[in-house]
Design an enzyme around this catalytic site. Structure first.
Site, PDB file in Angstrom:
ATOM      1  N   PRO A  97       0.831  -1.213   0.000  1.00  0.00           N
ATOM      2  CA  PRO A  97       0.000   0.000   0.000  1.00  0.00           C
ATOM      3  C   PRO A  97       0.861   1.257   0.000  1.00  0.00           C
ATOM      4  O   PRO A  97       1.891   1.326   0.679  1.00  0.00           O
ATOM      5  CB  PRO A  97      -0.820  -0.126   1.284  1.00  0.00           C
ATOM      6  CG  PRO A  97      -0.117  -1.136   2.124  1.00  0.00           C
ATOM      7  CD  PRO A  97       0.606  -2.049   1.199  1.00  0.00           C
ATOM      8  N   VAL A  98       0.442   2.228  -0.783  1.00  0.00           N
ATOM      9  CA  VAL A  98       1.201   3.479  -0.914  1.00  0.00           C
ATOM     10  C   VAL A  98       0.945   4.366   0.297  1.00  0.00           C
ATOM     11  O   VAL A  98      -0.147   4.396   0.855  1.00  0.00           O
ATOM     12  CB  VAL A  98       0.781   4.201  -2.206  1.00  0.00           C
ATOM     13  CG1 VAL A  98       1.491   5.548  -2.338  1.00  0.00           C
ATOM     14  CG2 VAL A  98       1.076   3.320  -3.421  1.00  0.00           C
ATOM     15  N   SER A 104       6.811   1.705   0.391  1.00  0.00           N
ATOM     16  CA  SER A 104       6.412   1.500  -0.995  1.00  0.00           C
ATOM     17  C   SER A 104       7.363   2.192  -1.976  1.00  0.00           C
ATOM     18  O   SER A 104       7.796   1.599  -2.966  1.00  0.00           O
ATOM     19  CB  SER A 104       4.988   2.009  -1.214  1.00  0.00           C
ATOM     20  OG  SER A 104       4.641   1.990  -2.579  1.00  0.00           O
ATOM     21  N   ALA A 106      10.528   3.138  -1.685  1.00  0.00           N
ATOM     22  CA  ALA A 106      11.852   2.514  -1.747  1.00  0.00           C
ATOM     23  C   ALA A 106      11.787   1.164  -2.443  1.00  0.00           C
ATOM     24  O   ALA A 106      12.678   0.805  -3.225  1.00  0.00           O
ATOM     25  CB  ALA A 106      12.418   2.358  -0.340  1.00  0.00           C
ATOM     26  N   ASP A 148      14.299   2.850   5.498  1.00  0.00           N
ATOM     27  CA  ASP A 148      13.460   2.127   4.542  1.00  0.00           C
ATOM     28  C   ASP A 148      14.310   1.478   3.458  1.00  0.00           C
ATOM     29  O   ASP A 148      14.198   0.273   3.190  1.00  0.00           O
ATOM     30  CB  ASP A 148      12.449   3.077   3.895  1.00  0.00           C
ATOM     31  CG  ASP A 148      11.281   3.395   4.809  1.00  0.00           C
ATOM     32  OD1 ASP A 148      11.421   3.256   6.030  1.00  0.00           O
ATOM     33  OD2 ASP A 148      10.222   3.804   4.292  1.00  0.00           O
TER      34      ASP A 148
END
Length: 309
Positions: A97-98, A104, A106, A148
């Site tokens: 999910p954004v 997301s 990375a 991340d």
């Protein structure tokens, strides 16, 4: 055809404090991935097809326009290896999910870079890929910690201190987490800026909270490495309380955390940027399904179970 992929990530302990030099623990979520497929094309240059992100044609390599993250990672790779843009279509798909705190941006960048490099026969080591994806993270988040891209590129649980190399650590005994997505976007950039503003207003109070988080991180690493993850629950809930005091929780996150605890989770906390995005709950075989249902009933837009190992 060339393929590249990269996992999602969760922060176990230490988000936000990590931006200020405090250690953090993070782990990949291999069941959620971004995938890129590169295939030869009839047109010149590289075109990216990304449902949900919009199609993108990278600018000329000499262009200074870098406001599109998908195009940016292509340009960075081509510049890094002094390559001429090949004639390629890159098709992107992602389970992640954004704007949820799961990395997301990375993961998508790492997947595209891997597919591009494989398509032209160019090896790319983890250190180089990590450095390039971090540049994309700056576009997404302003002043990211780097956690991340590090976890996603190396695909290992990591003990992370900003400015230092990644330190993978051993999970002595696998443990289960249920991830609840609020469905509300999380702006890491905005949340990080808010903590900086709070720091400027009350340096002593914020530093005290950061130091409390440091001790939680160190204790958590010890429990994970020693194979006693059942002891993590109280630390997670305490970390969430500190994040609330740093103003990065939300009503939706608090509701999901409370629902998980009431359903039998050993501990629960927000994970990532906060003010939306996701939370995580520590469960076992006996409580996993009950906690997952409680999160759904409490309004989670998506619930995922994962194992950290």
């Amino acid at each position: 055809m060339a393929l590249g992929s990269a996992p999602a990530k969760i922060i176990l302990f230490g988000e936000h404090a990590v931006v200020h030099g405090i250690p953090a623990l993070a782990a990949p979520v291999s069941t959620l991935r971004a995938r890129a497929e590169a295939v030869p094309a009839a047109h010149p240059g590289v075109r990216i097809y990304a449902p949900g992100f919009a199609d993108s044609l990278p600018a000329d390599l000499d262009s200074n326009v870098v406001d599109n993250a998908l195009a940016m990672i292509v340009r960075l790779v081509l510049r890094e290896f002094d390559l001429t843009a090949p004639a390629l279509d890159i098709h992107l798909q992602s389970d992640i999910p954004v704007a949820s705190g799961m990395g997301s941006g990375a993961a998508v960048a790492a997947a595209i870079a891997r597919a591009l490099c494989e398509s032209v026969g160019q090896a790319i080591d983890a250190e180089t890929l990590n450095r390039l994806v971090y540049e994309v993270e700056k576009l997404h988040h302003g002043t990211p910690s780097g956690i991340d891209n590090t976890v996603i590129v190396y695909e290992k649980p990591v003990f992370f201190i900003k400015g230092e190399g990644p330190k993978p650590f051993t999970v002595g005994k696998p443990f289960q987490l249920v991830i609840g997505d609020t469905g509300n976007p999380s702006s890491t950039r905005a949340a990080v800026a808010a903590v900086w503003a709070l720091y400027d207003q009350d340096r002593v109070g914020v530093k005290d909270r950061f130091e409390a988080i440091r001790q939680l991180v160190l204790s958590a690493r010890s429990y994970i490495e020693s194979g006693t993850p059942d002891s993590l629950g109280g630390l997670m809930t305490e970390n969430h309380a500190l994040l609330r005091e740093l103003t990065v929780s939300s009503a939706e996150l608090d509701r999901l955390v409370d629902a998980a605890l009431q359903a039998g989770a050993s501990g629960a906390k927000l994970s990532g940027g906060g003010r939306g995005g996701i939370m995580i709950a520590l469960v076992n075989d006996a409580t996993r399904d009950r906690v997952a249902k409680a999160l759904q009933d409490a309004g989670a837009a998506r619930v995922v179970t994962t194992e950290i190992r």
